[in-house]
Design a protein around this motif. Structure first.
Motif, PDB file in Angstrom:
ATOM      1  N   PHE A   1     -14.843  -6.984  28.795  1.00  0.00           N
ATOM      2  CA  PHE A   1     -15.066  -6.143  29.973  1.00  0.00           C
ATOM      3  C   PHE A   1     -16.409  -6.489  30.595  1.00  0.00           C
TER       4      PHE A   1
ATOM      5  N   PRO B   1     -10.031  -4.248  30.321  1.00  0.00           N
ATOM      6  CA  PRO B   1      -8.724  -4.592  29.756  1.00  0.00           C
ATOM      7  C   PRO B   1      -7.646  -3.630  30.233  1.00  0.00           C
ATOM      8  N   SER B   2      -6.404  -4.002  30.041  1.00  0.00           N
ATOM      9  CA  SER B   2      -5.272  -3.236  30.575  1.00  0.00           C
ATOM     10  C   SER B   2      -5.254  -1.789  30.085  1.00  0.00           C
ATOM     11  N   LEU B   3      -5.717  -1.547  28.861  1.00  0.00           N
ATOM     12  CA  LEU B   3      -5.728  -0.184  28.322  1.00  0.00           C
ATOM     13  C   LEU B   3      -6.566   0.775  29.166  1.00  0.00           C
TER      14      LEU B   3
ATOM     15  N   LYS C   1      -7.266   0.348  32.633  1.00  0.00           N
ATOM     16  CA  LYS C   1      -7.096   0.256  34.087  1.00  0.00           C
ATOM     17  C   LYS C   1      -6.684   1.574  34.721  1.00  0.00           C
ATOM     18  N   GLY C   2      -5.876   2.345  34.019  1.00  0.00           N
ATOM     19  CA  GLY C   2      -5.423   3.610  34.601  1.00  0.00           C
ATOM     20  C   GLY C   2      -6.448   4.719  34.533  1.00  0.00           C
TER      21      GLY C   2
ATOM     22  N   LYS D   1     -10.071   3.966  34.403  1.00  0.00           N
ATOM     23  CA  LYS D   1     -11.430   3.456  34.610  1.00  0.00           C
ATOM     24  C   LYS D   1     -12.226   4.308  35.587  1.00  0.00           C
TER      25      LYS D   1
ATOM     26  N   VAL E   1      -9.727   0.279  22.641  1.00  0.00           N
ATOM     27  CA  VAL E   1      -9.831  -1.158  22.883  1.00  0.00           C
ATOM     28  C   VAL E   1     -10.355  -1.799  21.597  1.00  0.00           C
TER      29      VAL E   1
END
Length: 392
Positions: A131, A141-143, A145-146, A148, A166
């Protein structure tokens, strides 16, 4: 394992300062005894930071403690300030950059912040970006994104990422929380007692500790640890340990001393032995301020051998006033000096950094002669002058 640590604007260290546990190029002395091999890189098992009083030796360890505290604690709300302790209380940013190994991976973490906000933060693992944060620009990271947008300006992203599972952030967080250890005599019962809690469940640890103390010529023959409930009032209860040491006396008699009544030197040696002997602290980096305080010179030599020759798993970073340790089977790259300039700014040097590489026998003399700075410069004439005025 620590690879290197760079920091800026922490207490007396105003300027960017770098400390490394990587071996100096071309030094073959004591490679097998005093270095670890980690992923193709040789790292020092121990480092020794010398300097006079108030030069800033302790502040290097303190800088690592600050970084650890910020990572582990985070902030609970927007109302909290991030902890800072800057040079002369200035308002400039504090910077940390640290590289370390955990679980066979190399972690590279950068943090730039002030008391109000995190300005720059980057985590890489094996040179792969996990990151990054540059003011409001985030790469996560994708974990994350929703969620952040829920990250606060005064919240370290590493803390936020590990709290949201993460993996790489959790490993880095664990290194700061578990593997970076600062054993010290703080005088706070609740913290002091944490050292001895494992003795309640682990009898073999107790036996090993007693054997260790016997080998070092302490006359301690038993450690008695018990737990009881302490009530200060009807609403407050806490468990407390009673820690007593049974000493061998004259003519076969014995006597008991509570932990609080033991001498400073005895406490330091017991505390270090407890940490060293526990498997839970393998692959740890120990930060020890004035490790030789109140210890007999023979015990100091023993500890240096434990930090190097008999150490297969850990690293030790220690401060000391004692220049006698320089000639105790150490390498040139293990010796560091701290000095202050005329502005009160601390500067850190490694003995290996000087253009003319001295032998280990020359290092001690050069240090005593003031060639590396950091020695205590005492003006005896001024002392005698003020005594003359006071007492005639």
């Amino acid at each position: 394992m620590l690879l290197d640590f760079t920091f800026k604007n922490v207490r007396s260290f105003k300027n960017e300062t770098s400390f490394s546990m990587e071996v100096g190029e071309g030094i073959s002395r004591l490679v097998r005894k005093n270095t670890h091999h980690q992923k193709g890189i040789r790292l020092l098992k121990s480092a020794y930071i010398l300097g006079g009083n108030a030069t800033g030796k302790t502040n290097l360890i303190y800088a690592l403690d600050i970084l650890k505290m910020i990572i582990l604690s985070g902030t609970s709300s927007e109302l909290n300030n991030l902890f800072t302790d800057t040079y002369a209380a200035n308002k400039e940013d504090t910077e940390f950059h640290i590289k370390f190994y955990k679980n066979g991976k190399q972690f590279d973490y950068l943090l730039v912040y002030n008391f109000k906000q995190v300005k720059l933060e980057i985590l890489k693992v094996n040179k792969k970006l996990i990151f990054s944060r540059n003011h409001d620009e985030l790469v996560v990271p994708s974990l994350l994104k929703g969620i952040k947008d829920t990250l606060r300006n005064n919240q370290p992203l590493l803390y936020f990422a590990q709290n949201n599972n993460v993996l790489e952030a959790k490993e880095a967080y664990e290194w700061f929380g578990k593997d970076l250890v600062s054993p010290r005599l703080v005088g706070i019962p609740s913290i002091d007692q944490q050292i001895f809690k494992p003795l309640l469940e682990n009898n073999s640890l107790k036996e090993d500790t007693l054997y260790f103390l016997k080998a070092a010529d302490f006359n301690i023959v038993d450690i008695k640890v018990s737990e009881s409930v302490y009530e200060s009032n009807a609403d407050f209860k806490e468990k407390r340990l009673q820690v007593d040491f049974v000493h061998q006396g004259d003519e076969g008699n014995s006597f008991v001393l509570n932990w609080t009544a033991e001498s400073t030197g005895t406490k330091i040696f017991i505390m270090l032995s407890m940490y060293i002997l526990q498997r839970a602290y393998r692959n740890s980096v120990f930060l020890i301020d004035e490790f030789d305080r109140s210890l007999h010179p023979k015990l100091v030599i023993l500890l240096i051998r434990l930090f190097n020759e008999y150490n297969e798993h850990n690293q030790f970073i220690v401060t000391t006033h004692n220049n006698e340790i320089i000639n105790n089977n150490l390498r040139l790259d293990q010796i560091w000096f701290v000095d202050k300039n005329y502005q009160g700014i601390s500067e850190l040097y490694n003995a290996f950094d000087f253009d003319e590489k001295p032998t280990m026998n020359q290092v001690k003399k050069n240090y005593q002669d003031g060639l590396y700075g950091g020695d205590q410069i005492i003006n005896e004439g001024m002392l005698l002058d003020i005594l003359g005025k006071q007492h005639g």
